[in-house]
Design an enzyme around this catalytic site. Structure first.
Site, PDB file in Angstrom:
ATOM      1  N   GLY A  12       0.792  -1.228   0.000  1.00  9.30           N
ATOM      2  CA  GLY A  12       0.000   0.000   0.000  1.00  9.30           C
ATOM      3  C   GLY A  12       0.821   1.274   0.000  1.00  9.30           C
ATOM      4  O   GLY A  12       0.330   2.323   0.412  1.00  9.30           O
ATOM      5  N   ARG A  58     -13.188 -13.541  -0.938  1.00  9.12           N
ATOM      6  CA  ARG A  58     -13.442 -13.931  -2.326  1.00  9.12           C
ATOM      7  C   ARG A  58     -14.933 -14.126  -2.598  1.00  9.12           C
ATOM      8  O   ARG A  58     -15.454 -13.690  -3.627  1.00  9.12           O
ATOM      9  CB  ARG A  58     -12.661 -15.223  -2.621  1.00  9.12           C
ATOM     10  CG  ARG A  58     -12.741 -15.688  -4.047  1.00  9.12           C
ATOM     11  CD  ARG A  58     -11.809 -16.858  -4.295  1.00  9.12           C
ATOM     12  NE  ARG A  58     -10.430 -16.434  -4.477  1.00  9.12           N
ATOM     13  CZ  ARG A  58      -9.936 -15.989  -5.636  1.00  9.12           C
ATOM     14  NH1 ARG A  58     -10.704 -15.915  -6.704  1.00  9.12           N
ATOM     15  NH2 ARG A  58      -8.686 -15.622  -5.729  1.00  9.12           N
ATOM     16  N   HIS A 104      -0.085  -0.323 -13.622  1.00  9.39           N
ATOM     17  CA  HIS A 104       0.692  -1.540 -13.869  1.00  9.39           C
ATOM     18  C   HIS A 104       2.167  -1.149 -13.963  1.00  9.39           C
ATOM     19  O   HIS A 104       2.508  -0.174 -14.637  1.00  9.39           O
ATOM     20  CB  HIS A 104       0.231  -2.202 -15.176  1.00  9.39           C
ATOM     21  CG  HIS A 104       0.864  -3.536 -15.379  1.00  9.39           C
ATOM     22  ND1 HIS A 104       0.427  -4.662 -14.730  1.00  9.39           N
ATOM     23  CD2 HIS A 104       1.943  -3.916 -16.107  1.00  9.39           C
ATOM     24  CE1 HIS A 104       1.193  -5.687 -15.065  1.00  9.39           C
ATOM     25  NE2 HIS A 104       2.127  -5.259 -15.896  1.00  9.39           N
TER      26      HIS A 104
HETATM   27  C1  GRF Z   1       2.964  -1.344  -7.671  1.00  7.93           C
HETATM   28  O1  GRF Z   1       4.188  -1.552  -8.304  1.00  7.93           O
HETATM   29  C2  GRF Z   1       1.843  -1.325  -8.673  1.00  7.93           C
HETATM   30  O2  GRF Z   1       2.216  -0.855  -9.917  1.00  7.93           O
HETATM   31  C3  GRF Z   1       1.497  -2.763  -8.778  1.00  7.93           C
HETATM   32  O3  GRF Z   1       1.647  -3.276  -7.488  1.00  7.93           O
HETATM   33  C4  GRF Z   1       2.601  -2.505  -6.777  1.00  7.93           C
HETATM   34  C5  GRF Z   1       1.974  -2.091  -5.493  1.00  7.93           C
HETATM   35  O4  GRF Z   1       2.899  -1.553  -4.596  1.00  7.93           O
HETATM   36  N1  GRF Z   1       0.219  -2.947  -9.423  1.00  7.93           N
HETATM   37  P1  GRF Z   1       2.367  -0.888  -3.255  1.00  7.93           P
HETATM   38  O5  GRF Z   1       1.461  -1.898  -2.568  1.00  7.93           O
HETATM   39  O6  GRF Z   1       1.630   0.353  -3.625  1.00  7.93           O
HETATM   40  O7  GRF Z   1       3.588  -0.610  -2.432  1.00  7.93           O
END
Ligand code: GRF
Length: 189
Positions: A12, A58, A104
């Protein structure tokens, strides 16, 4: 007032960055963070940041309208997936057209799809000797990582980079650009 609902599955750090970005903005409210992991570190961050952190399982997500109904109570202008690892079900997509966005950690359509998350992505980028990688912010549809691209930002991959240093570069881009793009979307830009 614009409302954002966030979804996250892990650490997060993006959630925290987004919350901090909008803290001084009285026009934007972070309504809640929803997670599918009881142990997710993002819930600790929610406690510390004084944000609603809600867990769902889920069954609630895929077999009922429970999560949809909760999200509706917040009347979100945008639903933001920030490190959320489950595929979003039809009921949410149908109820919030063009209001769900994801980040992503690569330049889609490369390194997307099922299983392509977190370090798997950066390891694949390294293994293929890519010379660049980056972030993709996109709308969410019913297939993993396939919705329309909103913004991509690139960074170079050097021969000396490891999956860890690549991850670091990509996170820096996420922290810089994700809140700004969210703000632009809320403004309708
Ligand atoms: C990030 O790299 C995001 O792009 C991907 O998951 C990661 C999450 O990191 N989808 P965090 O939980 O925000 O530290």
């Amino acid at each position: 007032m614009k409302n954002i609902v966030l979804f996250a599955s892990g650490s997060g750090s993006n959630v925290e960055n987004i919350v901090q970005y909008f803290q001084e903005n009285s026009e934007v409210n972070i309504s809640a963070v929803l997670t599918n992991k009881t142990q997710a570190q993002v819930l600790d961050r929610c406690n510390r940041l004084n944000i609603n952190g809600l867990y769902f399982n889920r069954n609630a997500f895929y077999e009922t309208d429970c999560v949809l109904d909760i999200v509706k109570t917040f009347n979100p202008d945008l639903i933001v997936l920030a490190g959320f690892l489950w595929k979003v079900p039809k009921n949410l997509i149908a109820n919030f057209p063009n209001k769900i966005v994801n980040i992503h950690p690569a330049l889609l359509p490369k390194y997307g799809g099922k299983g392509m998350y977190g370090n798997n992505v950066h390891e694949a980028v390294r293994a293929n000797n890519e010379t660049e990688t980056g972030i993709t912010i996109h709308y969410v549809n019913e297939n993993y990582d396939e919705g329309a691209v909103i913004r991509q930002v690139k960074t170079s991959v050097l021969a000396t980079d490891t999956p860890e240093t690549i991850a670091h570069k990509v996170h820096e881009l996420e922290y810089e650009y994700f809140p700004k793009v969210i703000e632009e979307l809320l403004r309708g830009e």
